[in-house]
Design an enzyme around this catalytic site. Structure first.
Site, PDB file in Angstrom:
ATOM      1  N   LYS A  22      -3.762  -7.973   9.054  1.00 11.04           N
ATOM      2  CA  LYS A  22      -4.154  -7.195   7.882  1.00 11.04           C
ATOM      3  C   LYS A  22      -3.146  -7.433   6.766  1.00 11.04           C
ATOM      4  CE  LYS A  22      -3.504  -3.207   6.035  1.00 11.04           C
ATOM      5  NZ  LYS A  22      -3.760  -3.518   4.593  1.00 11.04           N
ATOM      6  N   GLU A  43      15.799   3.798  -1.376  1.00 11.69           N
ATOM      7  CA  GLU A  43      15.319   2.459  -1.711  1.00 11.69           C
ATOM      8  C   GLU A  43      14.384   2.540  -2.922  1.00 11.69           C
ATOM      9  OE1 GLU A  43      13.712  -1.416   0.653  1.00 11.69           O
ATOM     10  OE2 GLU A  43      12.677   0.474   1.086  1.00 11.69           O
TER      11      GLU A  43
END
Length: 500
Positions: free
Chosen positions: A197, A403
């Site tokens: 995917k 992050e």
């Protein structure tokens, strides 16, 4: 017509030619098919914000079809009975086909992700081919051992490696073809079949790659490609009882959800997740290397690299010089559309992600951070962020701890090696770290004491198929590449015989 307008016209023609080669459907059991729901979704060029094309929107029903095809190919198809040399040749051929279609792959990757075309041509696409070529040899290294059990009588013991089975590979949007290769090549080399995917933002190269599988000679069902969204198709792969292992690269938050979903059949899981990597510049560093190296460590791919050196630690004696040098590098970056030959940095992946990066910048400024360069989004069409260096930051700030995944680096001072190692390790992540130094003592101490899966010395963001790669803490589970790939995609079986 001017030279610039002629180049734009040629780029547009090349882009359309590449897009015309992309299948729009799912690839299941050797055929391109529509999603069972009939739904499609748009793929957007992040450099313009405009839709490139529509592709099939797969969901749980399509994952079921893909898993069934993979299971059949694994258990009863010709893939299972191939010799290791035959399998190795097919995997090598996949690398060849990537090289033979270099230009198309590069244009598609650049349009999809937004990275400069030259980066795709010389970096991403050859790198993906290299992975298939290297991992082709892994097929012949599915080896075991013999042992003599310590039991009364005469015995013979042995171990052997066997494929895990059906692998679900979920790929992120920042380096789609590279990470497709990172997962597919070793999984196939070990004899597994795969349901792939790609990220919903960047499915183009995965679909074009699927169109080459028959040409490579891969049997039907060995690789299936289901395009769709993470919360539908991705979640179905993670939870599916017919999948034996999931390999995921992406955010820490989604990684945790995959772990929860995988408990249904206790499938094996490997995760390569987020990072907040430290990049240390020692007072003895060669600044002609360290300054451009520190800039590249964070601004490459618009900062959208999990290992990016987003926390820059500079010794107090050279802090101003290094920050000024990195700021100069940042201001020299030509930000623009991926197909512009003069561009050296593209957009971030989406409008939502651009807004997320901007929210981090705003948070930093509210907390007292200052911008030595950049500091805002650009008003152009597309999703552009200025290459940004933040100073006057504290360890507790969100911009320091979380992050951002954009072209933003926070710069901090230090005075001693022990101090900076402690500062670098003050994070929940542990994916990568770097140090710039000409002192062997400093280099080896950093290698030993920095809490990270990879440590770079006088370089940054280096990967090779022979080197294990993965994180510590919330940066993930397991190691990709190298001999670690055998561990990820095979099972070890023991056998014992009584000889009398």
């Amino acid at each position: 017509m001017t030279v610039a307008s002629a180049q734009r016209s040629q780029s547009a023609e090349s882009a359309q030619s590449a897009l015309d080669r992309v299948p729009r459907q799912l690839y299941i059991d050797g055929r391109f098919v529509d999603a069972q729901s009939g739904k499609t979704f748009g793929v957007v060029d992040p450099g313009t914000g405009r839709e490139l094309l529509q592709v099939a929107e797969g969901d749980a029903a399509d994952v079921d079809r893909a898993v069934l095809a993979s299971r059949r190919a694994f258990e009863s198809g010709p893939w299972r009975d191939m010799t290791t040399i035959e399998r190795s040749r097919l995997i090598w051929r996949l690398g060849d086909l990537i090289e033979e279609n270099l230009d198309t792959f590069a244009i598609l990757e650049s349009l999809d992700v937004g990275k400069p075309l030259q980066v795709s041509l010389t970096g991403d696409i050859p790198f993906a081919a290299k992975w298939f070529h290297h991992m082709a040899g892994l097929a012949t290294r599915m080896e075991g051992t013999t042992v003599t059990p310590s039991l009364p009588g005469r015995w013979q013991g042995m171990s052997l490696r066997q494929p895990v089975g059906v692998v679900g590979a979920i790929v992120p949007w920042n380096t789609p073809l590279i990470i497709t290769a990172w997962k597919l090549a070793p999984a196939l080399a070990c004899g597994n079949t795969v349901v792939l995917k790609p990220a919903e933002e960047t499915p183009l190269t995965a679909l074009f790659f699927a169109s080459l599988l028959e040409q490579a000679g891969l049997p039907d069902g060995v690789v299936n490609v289901v395009t769709g969204f993470g919360h539908t198709a991705g979640a179905a792969i993670a939870a599916h009882g017919g999948i034996d292992k999931v390999s995921f690269t992406g955010s820490t938050e989604i990684g945790k959800e995959i772990v929860k979903a995988a408990t249904g059949n206790l499938k094996r899981v490997s995760l390569e997740l987020g990072g907040k990597s430290a990049n240390i510049v020692m007072p003895d560093a060669d600044l002609e290397l360290a300054i451009p190296g520190a800039a590249t460590a964070v601004f490459a791919n618009s900062g959208q690299i999990c290992t990016a050196g987003t926390r820059l630690f500079v010794h107090s004696s050279i802090f101003d010089e290094v920050v000024s040098g990195v700021a100069e590098q940042a201001r020299a970056i030509n930000v623009g559309h991926s197909l512009d030959p003069d561009v050296t940095m593209g957009p971030v992946i989406s409008e939502r992600h651009r807004d997320r990066v901007v929210s981090y910048l705003e948070s930093g400024f509210e907390d007292g951070a200052e911008a030595a360069a950049g500091g805002s989004a650009r008003p152009d069409d597309g999703y552009f962020i200025e290459p940004t260096i933040l100073t006057n930051v504290r360890p507790t700030m969100k911009v320091v701890r979380e992050e951002i995944f954009g072209p933003v680096v926070v710069a901090q001072r230090f005075d001693t090696l022990a101090e900076v190692i402690a500062m670098a390790n003050d994070t929940e992540y542990g994916l990568a770290a770097g140090v710039w130094t000409t002192n062997l003592h400093s280099a080896h101490r950093c290698i030993q004491e920095l809490r990270a899966g990879s440590v770079y010395v006088n370089t940054f963001n280096v990967a090779d198929p022979s080197l294990p790669f993965g994180g510590i803490g919330q940066s993930g589970w397991g190691r990709e590449h190298g001999e670690g790939a055998l561990e990820q995609y095979s099972e070890t079986k023991s056998a014992v015989m009584y000889l009398g």
